[in-house]
Design a protein around this motif. Structure first.
Motif: not given
Length: 76
Positions: A2-6, A12-26
């Motif tokens: 998944c692409i988030l903010d470029g 799967g599960e992303i514990a912490r993105t660069d912009n401080c979000f927890r995500c689930s990517c399918s």
């Protein structure tokens, strides 16, 4: 992935993105929620809110001396 903010993140599960979000990517979607809570109850006249990207949270500090923290009564 998944692409988030470029930036490309793996499925799967992303514990912490660069912009401080927890995500689930399918394959169908990417769902995210914030890791931070916005301060709402504090002395707005003498204090200000600053986002701390290292801790993924907001710091509430004195306007006159940002090295000193203010008391926060509530967050949302």
């Amino acid at each position: 992935g998944c692409i988030l903010d470029g930036k490309l993140y793996p499925f799967g599960e992303i514990a912490r993105t660069d912009n401080c979000f927890r995500c689930s990517c399918s394959r169908d979607q990417m769902r995210c929620c914030s890791l931070f809570h916005t301060p709402t109850g504090y002395d707005k006249e003498n204090c200000k809110v600053i986002f701390n990207k290292k801790s993924c949270d907001y710091d509430v500090v004195q306007k006159s001396d940002p090295s000193k923290e203010c008391v926060v009564y509530s967050r949302v």
